[in-house]
Structures are given as C-alpha cells and as structure tokens.
Design an enzyme around this catalytic site. Structure first.
Site, short mmCIF file in Angstrom:
data_model
loop_
_atom_site.label_atom_id
_atom_site.label_comp_id
_atom_site.label_asym_id
_atom_site.label_seq_id
_atom_site.Cartn_x
_atom_site.Cartn_y
_atom_site.Cartn_z
CB CYS A 62 -1.72 3.34 55.37
SG CYS A 62 -0.68 4.54 54.59
CG HIS A 63 -1.89 4.03 48.61
ND1 HIS A 63 -3.02 4.34 47.88
CD2 HIS A 63 -1.03 3.43 47.75
CE1 HIS A 63 -2.83 3.95 46.64
NE2 HIS A 63 -1.65 3.40 46.53
CB THR A 64 2.59 2.65 52.94
OG1 THR A 64 2.46 4.06 52.77
CG2 THR A 64 4.04 2.28 52.82
CG HIS A 85 2.15 1.62 58.54
ND1 HIS A 85 1.65 1.03 57.40
CD2 HIS A 85 2.03 2.95 58.35
CE1 HIS A 85 1.25 1.96 56.56
NE2 HIS A 85 1.46 3.14 57.11
CD GLU A 86 -3.49 4.98 59.65
OE1 GLU A 86 -2.91 5.83 58.96
OE2 GLU A 86 -4.65 4.64 59.45
CB CYS A 115 16.89 5.99 69.16
SG CYS A 115 18.20 7.18 68.77
CB CYS A 118 20.88 9.00 66.70
SG CYS A 118 19.36 9.58 65.94
CB CYS A 121 16.94 11.66 68.20
SG CYS A 121 16.01 10.29 67.48
CB CYS A 129 15.32 8.03 64.48
SG CYS A 129 16.15 6.92 65.63
NE ARG A 133 16.90 8.07 57.08
CZ ARG A 133 17.85 8.99 57.07
NH1 ARG A 133 18.83 8.96 57.94
NH2 ARG A 133 17.83 9.93 56.18
CB CYS A 195 0.39 6.16 59.24
SG CYS A 195 0.99 6.55 57.59
NE ARG A 390 -5.47 5.39 56.96
CZ ARG A 390 -4.92 5.73 55.78
NH1 ARG A 390 -5.57 5.55 54.65
NH2 ARG A 390 -3.70 6.24 55.75
N1 APR Z 1 -4.66 12.98 40.11
C1 APR Z 1 -5.34 13.32 41.27
N2 APR Z 1 -5.62 12.44 42.25
C2 APR Z 1 -5.22 11.18 42.08
C3 APR Z 1 -4.51 10.74 40.94
C4 APR Z 1 -4.25 11.71 39.93
N3 APR Z 1 -3.61 11.38 38.81
N4 APR Z 1 -4.24 9.43 41.08
C5 APR Z 1 -4.77 9.05 42.27
N5 APR Z 1 -5.37 10.10 42.87
C6 APR Z 1 -6.09 10.12 44.15
C7 APR Z 1 -6.96 8.89 44.38
O1 APR Z 1 -8.21 8.99 43.70
C8 APR Z 1 -7.12 8.91 45.89
O2 APR Z 1 -8.24 9.66 46.30
O3 APR Z 1 -5.16 10.09 45.21
C9 APR Z 1 -5.82 9.58 46.38
C10 APR Z 1 -4.87 8.61 47.11
O4 APR Z 1 -5.49 8.23 48.28
P1 APR Z 1 -5.34 6.79 48.98
O5 APR Z 1 -5.18 5.72 47.97
O6 APR Z 1 -6.46 6.68 49.96
O7 APR Z 1 -3.91 6.90 49.73
P2 APR Z 1 -3.48 7.55 51.13
O8 APR Z 1 -3.50 6.51 52.17
O9 APR Z 1 -4.18 8.84 51.37
O10 APR Z 1 -1.96 7.86 50.78
C11 APR Z 1 -1.64 8.83 49.81
O11 APR Z 1 0.65 8.89 50.54
O12 APR Z 1 1.43 7.40 52.10
C12 APR Z 1 1.42 7.73 50.76
O13 APR Z 1 1.75 5.71 49.50
C13 APR Z 1 0.80 6.64 49.94
O14 APR Z 1 1.19 7.62 47.84
C14 APR Z 1 0.20 7.39 48.81
C15 APR Z 1 -0.20 8.72 49.42
ZN ZN Z 2 0.95 4.89 56.26
#
Ligand code: APR
Ligand code: ZN
Length: 395
Positions: A62-64, A85-86, A115, A118, A121, A129, A133, A195, A390
């Site tokens: 995931c992006h995180t 985490h996924e 949990c 708390c 929850c 939580c 959290r 996630c 994904r």
């Molecule tokens: N305008 C529009 N779209 C944008 C811009 C922008 N300025 N900048 C980035 N994007 C688009 C990207 O092209 C991409 O398709 O945002 C999308 C982000 O997708 P992913 O990188 O696949 O991230 P994802 O896992 O979907 O998470 C999205 O949620 O969990 C949070 O940290 C994570 O901030 C992230 C968001």
């Molecule tokens: Zn995530």
C-alpha cells in the site's frame, strides 16, 4: 461465492509443531530509507499473552508502506524494520489468554485494532481504539515494548510496523489486531480488506453514508480511490467523477464505475470549477485519496455549498496544515477524516467479507499483478511507477 476455495488448502507445518518455539523463516527487511528490501531468514518469537502468531499467505503493498520505506517522515525512520500491513493468512499459534482465535483460523490483520474494552471501542462514534490505534511511529509490541523479530546472525532486533508487519512468512500481532473471517472466503482477495478496499469503501458507506442518486468526486484513483468508486457504485451513486493526473487511470476507473474522468493537466481552469459546472454547483461528496494538500483544497471546493462533504483518506506529510480559511466552513461545506473506513475491524469486517463473497462488492479489478514474495522490490517499483493497484505477493 466467487471462485471456490482453492486458496484455502494450506496447512501449517502439519500439526502446528512450531507452537511455543522460535521460528526461522523468510522476511523482507528494510534496512534504510529507499534501500532495496532484503529477503532473508529471520527469527520470530512465539506470541506472548494476548498475542497471536500468523502464517502470512498473501500480502500486498500500500502507499503507506511506500512512504515508510522511503522515510518520507523523519519520525518514521526506524530501521531495520519489517513493513507491510495488507495481508491474509492463518493463525499458527496463540498466546496465553487468547480465546477468540485458534490455530488454523483464516484471518486478516488490521493496523487499526479493536481491543473491545476501552471507551473508544465501546463508543459507536469512532473506530479508533485506545490500545491499538493506528500509529506509524510505533515499532514494538504493546505488551512489553519489545520486538518479536530478530536477525538470524547476531539476534539483533528488527522492528514492527503498523501493528502488523506482514512482509514475513510469520509475524506476531496483538490479538486485537487480527480478524477471523469465514473459512470459505477466498483468502487471496480477502487481503484487500486488510487496508485499501476497507478504507475506501468504508469511507463511502460508513463515514459519508452515500445514498442512491448522490453525486461524488474521487481525487486519486489508486486502490483506495477506486475502492471509493466501487463503494459509490454499489450504493447507487449516479455521477462518479474520477480525478487523476495519470491518464492511464481512466480505463481502470471506468471498469469499476466512474462515469466521468478529469485529468487536471488537461483542463484550463481549476478542477473544482470544472466539477461545479458539470454538476450544477458541486458534488454531494468528494474524497481525497492522493495525500496532497493542493488536491485536498480542490476536493473541498468541488462540493456543493450548503451540504457538501469532503472525506480525507490520503495520508498527508506533516507539518503543513489544512489549506482552507475557517470562514469557508460557513458556506456549509464539511470536511472529515476517515481511518480504516470507520470500520470497527473485529466487529464489522467478518460481515463485510461476506458481502464481498456474495458479489455485492467486486474485488477482481483491484489485484492487477501477482508475484512470488522474493520479488517484493519489483512490486514496490510497480506501485511507484503507477502501474499497479495491488500486486499480490505469494509467500
Ligand atoms: N491530482 C490527482 N491525482 C493525483 C495527484 C494529483 N495532484 N497526485 C497523485 N495522484 C494520484 C496518483 O496518480 C495515483 O493514481 O493518486 C493516486 C494514489 O494512488 P496510490 O499511489 O496507488 O495510493 P493508494 O494506495 O491508493 O493510497 C492513496 O491513501 O493510504 C493513503 O498514503 C496513502 O495517500 C495515499 C492514499
Ligand atoms: Zn494501507
């Protein structure tokens, strides 16, 4: 059921003879910001009281995970660390006092635990939580402030991530961060519930409570944004506008349910003005899924005054603050954050999994790639390049 239960024939080392012992297994260890993950053997301790040890079967990125790996936020720079985490998998063994999970149970980890005891929850106003959290800075177990992972050579600690650390064949979690799901559910797809899909879809169903006939705009069409699209489609939204700077996201968006696509680089005025023109003054709901403050401002202004609501799902790097003047809230536009789609994980995810199994929610479009676990660095690159939603890694 969508595809039989071909994923569910796994057993864990026969008769769980590993219970109570240190396990040697493969994990992808992050040693420093941006450095390729090293797939190597590590040691995983048995679970302590109220903890469980999982055999991870599938995990995705995931992006995180990407942000933590790149060390975007200084306080997050804890290494060596096992990210991820996924995921989905099976319980290998349980620690003392765990009564709701047993070896062999099919489970998904949740970074935002429950949990069950708390004040949070017990409240129906929040899914946060007190104990588990979501906290990207936490890197040790809640129980004793120690790690359950260590290096095979020298036994040095390897740190945890987001209460989960799923880039490992085995991982230890607090039992409050593990959800048991139907043993007939296809585990591969259930990974998405850990996630991205829960976060996006829950923001539509639980946080905004979008109703049939609503109009919505989704900024950022990654897995999270497209899960918002899927949630809105399932609820019967009539106009679903997808906004992304990557033109390739249009096709995927349309396959899931966007009715319109805007590339901000292709229009000659701010996106919110385009959206207001398309919708007679603005959408009912907008969702920020890009994690960008300028995008957040566009999302906020693209809703209709009087009743518009903006839901923030993207993770925004600190320390910049909200890009709006307090008086702008007097125009009747609301803005609200949503963590894990406002789902109380342990309580509500099992039913959500059933809705996915029945086809009410469609998950197929979200898994764009599959790779063996040792190709995890390739999977990171696919996400960085905007090529994957994904990429499912098989452990
Ligand atoms: N305008 C529009 N779209 C944008 C811009 C922008 N300025 N900048 C980035 N994007 C688009 C990207 O092209 C991409 O398709 O945002 C999308 C982000 O997708 P992913 O990188 O696949 O991230 P994802 O896992 O979907 O998470 C999205 O949620 O969990 C949070 O940290 C994570 O901030 C992230 C968001
Ligand atoms: Zn995530």
């Amino acid at each position: 059921m969508e595809n039989g239960n071909s994923n569910n024939n796994h057993t864990i080392n026969g008769n769980y003879e590993t219970a109570g012992k240190v396990i040697t297994c493969k994990a992808a260890v992050a040693y420093g910001p941006g450095q390729p993950l090293v797939v190597e053997e590590i040691l995983v301790d048995p679970p302590k009281a109220m903890e469980v040890r999982l055999r991870i079967l599938f995990t995705s990125i995931c992006h995180t995970d990407l942000s933590a790996w790149q060390g975007e936020n200084e306080a997050q720079r804890v290494f060596p660390r096992i990210l991820g985490h996924e995921a989905s998998g099976l319980i290998e063994s349980v620690g003392e006092g765990v009564t709701d999970l047993k070896p062999g149970d099919h489970v998904v980890p949740i970074f935002n635990g429950e949990c069950g005891k708390c004040a949070y929850c017990k409240s129906d106003k929040t899914n946060l939580c007190e104990r588990f959290r979501v906290n990207p800075f936490k890197s040790v177990m809640t129980n004793d402030g120690k790690t359950r992972f260590s290096t095979k050579e020298g036994g040095k600690p390897i740190y945890h991530f987001l209460n989960t650390s799923t880039f490992s064949e085995y991982t230890v979690l607090d039992s409050g961060c593990v959800v048991k799901i139907d043993s007939q559910a296809p585990l591969k797809k259930m990974t998405l519930l850990s996630c991205g899909v829960s976060t996006g879809l829950g923001a539509v169903w639980n946080t905004a409570d979008v109703q049939a006939g609503a109009t919505i705009a989704v900024f950022g069409l990654g897995a999270v944004g497209l899960a918002v699209v899927e949630g809105a489609r399932a609820r019967g939204a009539t106009k679903i506008i997808g906004v992304d700077i990557n033109p390739e996201k249009r096709t995927k968006g349309e396959a899931i349910g966007i009715t319109d696509f805007i590339n901000p680089n292709d229009v000659d005025k701010p996106v919110h003005l385009v959206i207001r023109e398309m919708t007679g003054g603005g959408v009912h709901y907008s969702f920020e899924c890009a994690g960008n403050l300028d995008v957040l401002r566009e999302a906020f202004l693209s809703t209709h005054d009087g009743w518009g609501m903006t839901v923030v799902l993207g993770i925004h790097p600190s320390p910049r603050l909200l890009p709006l003047h307090p008086m702008e809230l007097f125009d009747g536009r609301r803005i609200v954050g949503s963590v894990f789609g406002d789902f109380k994980g342990k309580t509500q995810l099992p039913a959500f999994a059933k809705q996915c199994m029945s086809g009410e929610v469609k998950l197929d479009e979200f898994i764009t790639h599959e790779l063996p676990f040792n190709k995890i660095n390739e999977a990171f690159q696919l996400l960085i390049d905007g090529k994957s939603l994904r990429c499912l890694l098989h452990l």
